[in-house]
Design an enzyme around this catalytic site. Structure first.
Site, short mmCIF file in Angstrom:
data_model
loop_
_atom_site.label_atom_id
_atom_site.label_comp_id
_atom_site.label_asym_id
_atom_site.label_seq_id
_atom_site.Cartn_x
_atom_site.Cartn_y
_atom_site.Cartn_z
N LYS A 159 -36.02 16.86 9.91
CA LYS A 159 -36.80 17.98 10.49
C LYS A 159 -36.89 17.85 12.00
CE LYS A 159 -39.19 18.77 6.14
NZ LYS A 159 -38.66 17.62 5.36
P1 OMP Z 1 -40.53 15.86 -4.33
O1 OMP Z 1 -41.76 16.69 -4.22
O2 OMP Z 1 -40.82 14.43 -4.64
O3 OMP Z 1 -39.50 16.47 -5.22
O4 OMP Z 1 -39.91 15.77 -2.84
C1 OMP Z 1 -39.64 16.89 -2.06
C2 OMP Z 1 -38.80 16.51 -0.85
O5 OMP Z 1 -38.45 17.70 -0.13
C3 OMP Z 1 -39.51 15.61 0.17
O6 OMP Z 1 -38.53 14.82 0.82
C4 OMP Z 1 -40.10 16.61 1.15
O7 OMP Z 1 -40.29 16.06 2.44
C5 OMP Z 1 -39.02 17.70 1.18
N1 OMP Z 1 -39.50 19.07 1.48
C6 OMP Z 1 -40.55 19.62 0.81
O8 OMP Z 1 -41.11 19.03 -0.13
N2 OMP Z 1 -41.01 20.84 1.17
C7 OMP Z 1 -40.44 21.60 2.15
O9 OMP Z 1 -40.86 22.72 2.40
C8 OMP Z 1 -39.33 21.08 2.83
C9 OMP Z 1 -38.81 19.85 2.44
C10 OMP Z 1 -37.50 19.50 2.97
O10 OMP Z 1 -37.18 19.97 4.08
O11 OMP Z 1 -36.70 18.90 2.29
#
Ligand code: OMP
Length: 271
Positions: free
Chosen positions: A97
């Protein structure tokens, strides 16, 4: 990796799953911690080998490596190298990011694309055009711009209306003129699936990185209902639900089963 190559992979694998590599030492099984020097790399390696057949992409989130300093960053480098050597057709997203003045963004881009050799990097677009464009200058590499994120705080700014349209819609309309659907994607949270209808009107052809299924409770079915396009156009990320499906010596098998379950659901959407 080109858009065509990514679509080919999706069709071959019948999957548009991205496995998020977010290693957390508090959750990694004890036997890995007891037996290996580079615990994070070993955990990732076993997860990657178990899930590679069911996904087309991996997304290591930098926070989960940088939290452990130099050692963590070294594990990140080794992880990406391992994927690139053993599974070169998988699309690797450096989830950092980034976004800063142009001069600085160029260095962030070099770190992601030249040093780490990732295929894509996530970008926060708040600082505008000159902060995003440096990421779009690398052939075969992608910038993935945050549009509408999965977290509750998305409603603090992203959905505020300016001249009758929500901020995230301005982000989509304006940033999409800075690149094209061959070098840009957008992040849209799975928790906001119904908003994909409006999003698809603005960017019908771009790929979307969709995190938020699994641990955050978003629905794969809903995301597909509103977000699929003719090229599939989605990479759906799941991290914790796959990585930590089981905390015992069986963790890799459990991760494999979880990834397979998601892949099988996805295969219904791929003609
Ligand atoms: P889980 O919730 O464990 O499946 O992880 C989600 C992953 O996506 C993490 O690495 C978050 O930092 C990332 N993420 C989000 O959860 N929400 C967003 O809006 C954006 C991201 C991202 O850019 O990947």
């Amino acid at each position: 990796m080109t858009k065509k190559e990514l679509i080919e992979q999706i069709k071959t694998k019948k999957s548009f799953l991205c496995v998020g590599l977010d290693p957390d030492l508090n959750k990694i099984p004890q036997h890995i911690k007891n037996n290996f020097e580079d615990v994070i790399f070993e955990f990732n390696k076993q997860i990657i080998d178990a899930t590679a057949a069911y996904c087309v992409s991996y997304k290591p989130n930098h926070a989960f490596y940088e939290a452990y300093g130099l050692k963590g960053y070294n594990s990140l480098e080794k992880t990406i190298k391992y994927i690139k050597e053993k599974y070169p057709k998988h699309f690797v997203i450096s989830d950092a990011k980034r976004g800063d003045i142009g001069n600085t963004s160029t260095m962030y881009a070099k770190a992601a694309f030249e040093d780490l050799n990732a295929d894509a990097i996530t970008i926060a677009p708040y600082m505008g055009k000159d902060s995003v464009e440096p990421f779009l200058q690398f052939k075969g590499k992608w910038g993935i711009v945050l549009a509408l994120t999965s977290n509750p705080g998305a409603f603090d700014f992203q959905t505020l209306k300016i001249n009758d349209a929500e901020l995230y819609k301005h982000v989509l309309k304006t940033t999409s003129t800075w690149g094209n659907d061959e070098n840009m994607m957008y992040v849209v949270g799975a928790t906001k699936a119904e908003m994909l209808t409006d999003i698809r009107k603005i960017i019908p052809n771009h790929f979307l990185l969709v995190p938020g299924v699994g641990a955050q409770g978003g629905s794969l079915e809903e995301v597909c209902k509103y977000g699929l396009n003719n090229d599939i156009g989605l990479l759906i990320n799941s991290s914790r639900a796959i990585l930590y499906a089981d905390a015992s010596e069986n963790f890799a098998k459990a991760a494999e089963a979880e990834a397979k379950k998601v892949q099988q659901e996805m295969s219904n959407y791929i003609k």
